[in-house]
Design a protein around this motif. Structure first.
Motif, PDB file in Angstrom:
ATOM      1  N   GLU A 168       0.947  -1.229   0.135  1.00 20.29           N
ATOM      2  CA  GLU A 168      -0.010  -0.128  -0.009  1.00 20.29           C
ATOM      3  C   GLU A 168       0.833   1.226   0.000  1.00 20.29           C
ATOM      4  OE1 GLU A 168      -2.911   0.161   3.141  1.00 20.29           O
ATOM      5  OE2 GLU A 168      -2.867  -2.039   3.115  1.00 20.29           O
ATOM      6  N   LYS A 169       0.445   2.119  -0.945  1.00 16.80           N
ATOM      7  CA  LYS A 169       1.154   3.372  -0.829  1.00 16.80           C
ATOM      8  C   LYS A 169       1.030   4.247   0.184  1.00 16.80           C
ATOM      9  CE  LYS A 169       2.125   7.236  -4.005  1.00 16.80           C
ATOM     10  NZ  LYS A 169       2.300   7.454  -5.300  1.00 16.80           N
ATOM     11  N   ALA A 170       1.935   4.668   1.051  1.00 25.68           N
ATOM     12  CA  ALA A 170       1.425   5.794   1.974  1.00 25.68           C
ATOM     13  C   ALA A 170       1.813   7.078   1.704  1.00 25.68           C
ATOM     14  CB  ALA A 170       2.307   5.098   3.263  1.00 25.68           C
ATOM     15  N   SER A 171       2.782   7.275   0.959  1.00 23.00           N
ATOM     16  CA  SER A 171       2.794   8.865   0.705  1.00 23.00           C
ATOM     17  C   SER A 171       3.817   8.796  -0.654  1.00 23.00           C
ATOM     18  CB  SER A 171       3.636   9.493   1.686  1.00 23.00           C
ATOM     19  OG  SER A 171       5.055   9.264   1.630  1.00 23.00           O
ATOM     20  N   ILE A 172       4.150   9.917  -1.045  1.00 29.75           N
ATOM     21  CA  ILE A 172       4.740  10.016  -2.488  1.00 29.75           C
ATOM     22  C   ILE A 172       6.048   9.219  -2.596  1.00 29.75           C
ATOM     23  CG2 ILE A 172       6.019  11.750  -1.954  1.00 29.75           C
ATOM     24  CD1 ILE A 172       5.337  12.673  -4.936  1.00 29.75           C
ATOM     25  N   ASP A 173       6.809   8.884  -1.362  1.00 25.63           N
ATOM     26  CA  ASP A 173       8.117   8.113  -0.964  1.00 25.63           C
ATOM     27  C   ASP A 173       7.981   7.085  -0.260  1.00 25.63           C
ATOM     28  OD1 ASP A 173       8.394   9.562   1.272  1.00 25.63           O
ATOM     29  OD2 ASP A 173      10.711   9.789   1.157  1.00 25.63           O
ATOM     30  N   GLU A 174       6.976   6.601   0.147  1.00 26.57           N
ATOM     31  CA  GLU A 174       6.928   5.555   1.023  1.00 26.57           C
ATOM     32  C   GLU A 174       5.654   4.641   0.874  1.00 26.57           C
ATOM     33  OE1 GLU A 174       5.766   7.171   5.446  1.00 26.57           O
ATOM     34  OE2 GLU A 174       7.189   8.372   4.203  1.00 26.57           O
ATOM     35  N   ALA A 175       5.845   3.447   1.215  1.00 29.28           N
ATOM     36  CA  ALA A 175       4.867   2.506   1.113  1.00 29.28           C
ATOM     37  C   ALA A 175       4.872   1.400   2.187  1.00 29.28           C
ATOM     38  CB  ALA A 175       4.889   1.518  -0.316  1.00 29.28           C
ATOM     39  N   PHE A 176       3.721   0.805   2.473  1.00 29.79           N
ATOM     40  CA  PHE A 176       3.679  -0.065   3.424  1.00 29.79           C
ATOM     41  C   PHE A 176       3.529  -1.542   2.843  1.00 29.79           C
ATOM     42  CE2 PHE A 176       1.988   3.127   6.458  1.00 29.79           C
ATOM     43  CZ  PHE A 176       2.810   2.797   7.694  1.00 29.79           C
ATOM     44  N   MET A 177       4.434  -2.590   3.195  1.00 30.24           N
ATOM     45  CA  MET A 177       4.219  -4.080   2.904  1.00 30.24           C
ATOM     46  C   MET A 177       3.491  -4.879   3.997  1.00 30.24           C
ATOM     47  SD  MET A 177       6.519  -2.895   0.456  1.00 30.24           S
ATOM     48  CE  MET A 177       7.327  -1.226   0.794  1.00 30.24           C
ATOM     49  N   ASP A 178       2.529  -5.603   3.771  1.00 26.69           N
ATOM     50  CA  ASP A 178       2.037  -6.580   4.761  1.00 26.69           C
ATOM     51  C   ASP A 178       2.886  -7.904   4.131  1.00 26.69           C
ATOM     52  OD1 ASP A 178       1.121  -8.467   6.225  1.00 26.69           O
ATOM     53  OD2 ASP A 178      -1.066  -7.397   6.513  1.00 26.69           O
ATOM     54  N   LEU A 179       3.702  -8.446   4.896  1.00 23.99           N
ATOM     55  CA  LEU A 179       4.403  -9.648   4.543  1.00 23.99           C
ATOM     56  C   LEU A 179       4.036 -10.669   5.287  1.00 23.99           C
ATOM     57  CD1 LEU A 179       7.885  -7.670   4.707  1.00 23.99           C
ATOM     58  CD2 LEU A 179       6.726  -8.232   2.676  1.00 23.99           C
ATOM     59  N   THR A 180       2.961 -10.703   6.010  1.00 22.90           N
ATOM     60  CA  THR A 180       2.479 -11.925   6.761  1.00 22.90           C
ATOM     61  C   THR A 180       2.217 -13.141   6.031  1.00 22.90           C
ATOM     62  OG1 THR A 180       1.278  -9.940   7.992  1.00 22.90           O
ATOM     63  CG2 THR A 180       0.855 -12.467   8.663  1.00 22.90           C
ATOM     64  N   ARG A 181       1.259 -12.884   5.021  1.00 21.63           N
ATOM     65  CA  ARG A 181       1.266 -14.236   4.311  1.00 21.63           C
ATOM     66  C   ARG A 181       2.551 -14.820   3.584  1.00 21.63           C
ATOM     67  NH1 ARG A 181      -3.999 -15.590   2.676  1.00 21.63           N
ATOM     68  NH2 ARG A 181      -5.376 -14.017   3.628  1.00 21.63           N
ATOM     69  N   PRO A 182       3.463 -14.272   2.798  1.00 19.05           N
ATOM     70  CA  PRO A 182       4.457 -14.605   2.276  1.00 19.05           C
ATOM     71  C   PRO A 182       5.375 -15.380   3.370  1.00 19.05           C
ATOM     72  CG  PRO A 182       4.586 -12.329   1.924  1.00 19.05           C
ATOM     73  CD  PRO A 182       3.413 -12.678   2.423  1.00 19.05           C
ATOM     74  N   VAL A 183       5.561 -14.642   4.292  1.00 20.01           N
ATOM     75  CA  VAL A 183       6.547 -14.877   5.593  1.00 20.01           C
ATOM     76  C   VAL A 183       6.086 -16.486   6.016  1.00 20.01           C
ATOM     77  CG1 VAL A 183       7.308 -14.569   7.644  1.00 20.01           C
ATOM     78  CG2 VAL A 183       7.476 -12.681   5.889  1.00 20.01           C
ATOM     79  N   ARG A 184       4.973 -16.350   6.212  1.00 14.83           N
ATOM     80  CA  ARG A 184       4.161 -17.592   6.743  1.00 14.83           C
ATOM     81  C   ARG A 184       4.459 -18.898   5.983  1.00 14.83           C
ATOM     82  NH1 ARG A 184      -0.749 -17.904  10.460  1.00 14.83           N
ATOM     83  NH2 ARG A 184       0.298 -16.090  11.058  1.00 14.83           N
ATOM     84  N   GLN A 185       4.144 -18.403   4.573  1.00 14.63           N
ATOM     85  CA  GLN A 185       4.566 -19.729   3.612  1.00 14.63           C
ATOM     86  C   GLN A 185       5.889 -20.060   3.571  1.00 14.63           C
ATOM     87  OE1 GLN A 185       2.105 -21.092   1.897  1.00 14.63           O
ATOM     88  NE2 GLN A 185       4.096 -22.564   1.492  1.00 14.63           N
ATOM     89  N   ILE A 186       6.929 -19.069   3.790  1.00 16.30           N
ATOM     90  CA  ILE A 186       8.401 -19.371   3.855  1.00 16.30           C
ATOM     91  C   ILE A 186       8.763 -20.088   5.191  1.00 16.30           C
ATOM     92  CG2 ILE A 186      10.757 -18.323   3.997  1.00 16.30           C
ATOM     93  CD1 ILE A 186       9.685 -16.057   2.256  1.00 16.30           C
ATOM     94  N   ILE A 187       8.085 -19.853   6.111  1.00 15.57           N
ATOM     95  CA  ILE A 187       8.460 -20.566   7.488  1.00 15.57           C
ATOM     96  C   ILE A 187       7.869 -21.903   7.303  1.00 15.57           C
ATOM     97  CG2 ILE A 187       7.398 -20.833   9.743  1.00 15.57           C
ATOM     98  CD1 ILE A 187       7.378 -17.776  10.097  1.00 15.57           C
ATOM     99  N   LEU A 188       6.811 -22.214   6.882  1.00 15.52           N
ATOM    100  CA  LEU A 188       6.218 -23.709   6.416  1.00 15.52           C
ATOM    101  C   LEU A 188       7.112 -24.408   5.538  1.00 15.52           C
ATOM    102  CD1 LEU A 188       2.489 -22.980   6.566  1.00 15.52           C
ATOM    103  CD2 LEU A 188       3.769 -24.502   8.093  1.00 15.52           C
TER     104      LEU A 188
END
Ligand code: CTP
Ligand code: CA
Ligand code: CA
Length: 650
Positions: A168-188
């Protein structure tokens, strides 16, 4: 006998005592038990104990954009807007140069400083440029380059992170990334033994996961658990730490790609929620990513001056500080939720939680991202994919005092707006604004004064300040040219500006609202109206239809169209041409009327554009307008209450 302490001292004393008492109770959810059930859960949302959020922010962004554009190596550089610095790169910061500094002052600190004035729109130019000596009286600042680079960067996050990451873009030069799903996949994937609940597990799915393996923290800087000691205290790692370290690995990779391909360095914060990710992103700027483990949250937050937390500064912060005589997050931890809610309303639970590092927001419109001058919004789930409005505005150093003085600015604003829409159409081709809006701020008898460093108005003795707006439906046009936008703006200007009333317009803005991709069913703008400037003949329509339909239904449709053609058409008073709506079995009468009004307006715009191109220096001749919006009823301004009053306009 001693006198009663003054009330603020009393509350201070009360506060500190309570702080000590409650210390152990705060931050209690930092090490939640993670079971197989939580690991396997598909969608635990914001309360997922393995949640991993990153915030990535570009280092000295505008300055970096200019360095990339000009291919300038790493040397001191600043971006200037009129006389003030708006961006300072890191080599220049070493000389003590800061944003908002005057350019002369900065030059004194670093004589070899590279100074780039931000691009500006100039009347008559379709695109912004870098001119010698741009002047606030004739030019308008353009941030288009930075917006474009921002879009590229966002695309790289999307391409470089695992597919199921949410960005999600948060401003002109920053963005949030929700990495919960890919991280969980990598853990598994990495720890396949977690994929099965062990047979001897007594609690089945509710069995806690086995202790995690040692965590490698090679990607990023760790915020220490206890900064007062040199050696890290022995705190066992958790599965959330594993998750954070995997998140850091993903972020490192994508940040390196951005640096290699686009030339921008970034800094990231990785933590369990958005608030903390944003907060720790600047922990070691530039070119670093910082990881805030749950165990490190208390000591990171407690000594922090709470007014530094966005939205706890300003009026609300002052009020909190005055009420309790407190200055740090730790001091504020003493205030119970009940007490806070009694004083600041139900919604103040977010303050209570945020002080404890808790933040369950998921949308981009989070409390610390909302413009603090607007009433705060607490429902924050909506995710915007397309910016629904586009606005070009200018605060005028020299007020417009005559109708004729407005046109030069309308063209400048039209150029910006046309460029913005066309750029947006590169990624979303069917993007179509519903309305064009012109708005002007009139000050009777007084001048406003401009901030020397920006386009913003800083002071204005507004005795009788008024803002007037006019809007009209935006026609279906494939090519959005400066001429067409300017012609529509000119028409609105004529409706808005009263030549017989005193005029001192100090701000003017032109915008598109309701900018959306055309709904499915309309196929595309091109096919909706074959050529809106050339009316479609009845015969051509019939031919079109007979190609695609050949049964009785077709015949009926044609008969209906013939009737519609009689109803849904207009004859231009200037050229005598009849323009008609093409057939659409699905369109309602109301839609038909709106569409016809749009064609009519566009046809008139076409004449205006022609007039303009013939006599560019003159005021375009007046034409009748087909769309005269009814004056809106004045809405009574509701005064904000509860916590919202701290965010209302001053
Ligand atoms: N900006 C601005 N006016 C502000 C805040 C920011 O014009 N009041 C611009 C800056 O020029 C900047 C960009 O928006 O380049 C992003 O702002 P920000 O991330 O706060 O600062 P940076 O310059 O990127 O510096 P940093 O490395 O500290 O993030
Ligand atoms: Ca930045
Ligand atoms: Ca930023």
């Amino acid at each position: 006998m001693s006198a009663k302490p003054p009330s603020h001292l009393k509350s201070l004393w009360k506060g500190k005592e309570k702080a000590a008492e409650s210390e152990l109770l705060d931050f209690e959810d930092l090490n939640p038990t993670i079971t197989y059930r939580t690991l396997f859960a598909q969608n635990l949302g914001v309360r997922d104990p393995l949640r991993v959020i990153a915030l990535c922010d570009s280092d000295a962004f505008y300055a970096a954009c200019e360095m990339v554009r000009l291919d300038i190596p790493d040397k001191p550089l600043v971006v200037l807007q009129w006389q003030m610095l708006i961006a300072v790169n890191y080599p220049a910061r070493k000389f003590g140069i800061t944003r908002m500094m005057n350019v002369q002052e900065a030059k004194k600190l670093c004589p070899e400083l590279e100074i780039i004035h931000v691009a500006t729109y100039k009347e008559g130019e379709k695109e912004p440029g870098y001119w010698d000596n741009p002047d606030t009286r004739t030019h308008k600042v353009s941030l288009d380059l930075y917006r474009r680079e921002s879009v590229k960067m966002l695309q790289m996050y999307k391409d470089g992170l695992p597919e199921n990451a949410e960005i999600e873009k948060a401003s002109i030069d920053e963005a949030f990334m929700d990495l919960t799903r890919p991280v969980r996949q990598i853990i598994l994937d990495r720890y396949p033994y977690l994929a099965q609940v062990p047979e001897d597990a007594l609690l089945g799915l509710d069995t806690p996961l086995p202790p995690p393996p040692p965590v490698s923290w090679e990607f990023g800087v760790l915020v220490p658990i206890d900064p007062s000691v040199e050696e890290e205290p022995e705190v066992p790692s958790t599965w959330h730490d594993v998750a954070l370290s995997i998140g850091a690995e993903c972020m490192e990779k994508v940040r390196q790609q951005i640096s290699a391909k686009l030339g921008y360095t970034t800094s990231a914060g990785i933590a369990r929620n958005k608030f903390l990710a944003k907060l720790c992103a600047s922990y070691r700027k530039p070119m670093n990513q910082s990881i805030l483990r749950n165990a490190a949250i208390p000591n990171y937050l407690k000594p922090m001056a709470f007014q530094k937390i966005r939205f706890l500064g300003g009026k609300l912060g002052k009020s909190l500080a005055g009420e309790y005589d407190v200055s740090t997050v730790a001091d504020l931890l003493a205030i119970s939720l009940d007490e806070m809610q009694n004083k600041f309303g139900e919604e103040s639970i977010w303050i209570y939680e945020v002080l404890r590092g808790i933040d369950y927001t998921e949308g981009t419109a989070m409390f610390w991202l909302i413009d603090f001058r607007r009433p705060i919004q607490f429902v924050v789930k909506e995710k915007q994919t397309v910016n629904k409005s586009m606005l070009a505005s200018k605060n005028l150093p020299q007020p417009i005092t005559k109708v004729s003085e407005g046109y030069q600015w309308l063209r400048v604003l039209a150029a910006e707006l046309a460029l913005r829409l066309n750029e947006a159409r590169e990624t979303t081709p069917n993007l179509w604004p519903k309305t064009i809006v012109l708005s002007a701020r009139n000050v009777k008898g007084m001048y406003g004064s401009l901030s020397p460093n920006s386009d913003s108005l800083i002071s204005c003795s507004i005795a009788q300040d008024s803002r007037r707006s006019k809007q009209a439906p935006w026609p279906f046009v494939k090519e959005v040219t400066v001429d067409i936008v300017a012609a529509a703006a000119d028409r609105l200007w004529k409706e808005l500006a009263d030549p017989h009333a005193p005029m001192k317009i100090i701000g003017i803005s032109l915008g598109f609202t309701g900018v959306e991709g055309v709904e499915s069913g309309l196929k595309s703008i091109d096919t909706f109206f074959k050529n809106p400037l050339k009316p479609t003949s009845k015969r051509a329509l019939e031919e079109d239809l007979t190609e695609s339909e050949s049964d009785a239904t077709t015949q009926r449709t044609i008969r209906n169209i013939s009737k519609d053609l009689a109803r849904a058409s207009f004859v231009c008073s200037r050229c005598g041409q009849r323009s008609s709506l093409p057939p659409s079995a699905t369109r309602t009468e109301e839609e038909r009327q709106t569409a016809l009004a749009m064609i009519q307006m566009e046809h008139e715009d076409f004449h205006l554009a022609l007039d303009l191109s013939k006599a560019p220096d003159n005021v375009p001749p007046a034409t009748k307008t087909g769309t005269d919006p009814k004056p809106k009823k004045k809405r009574r301004k509701e005064s904000p209450h509860g916590i919202a009053k701290f965010f209302s306009k001053v």
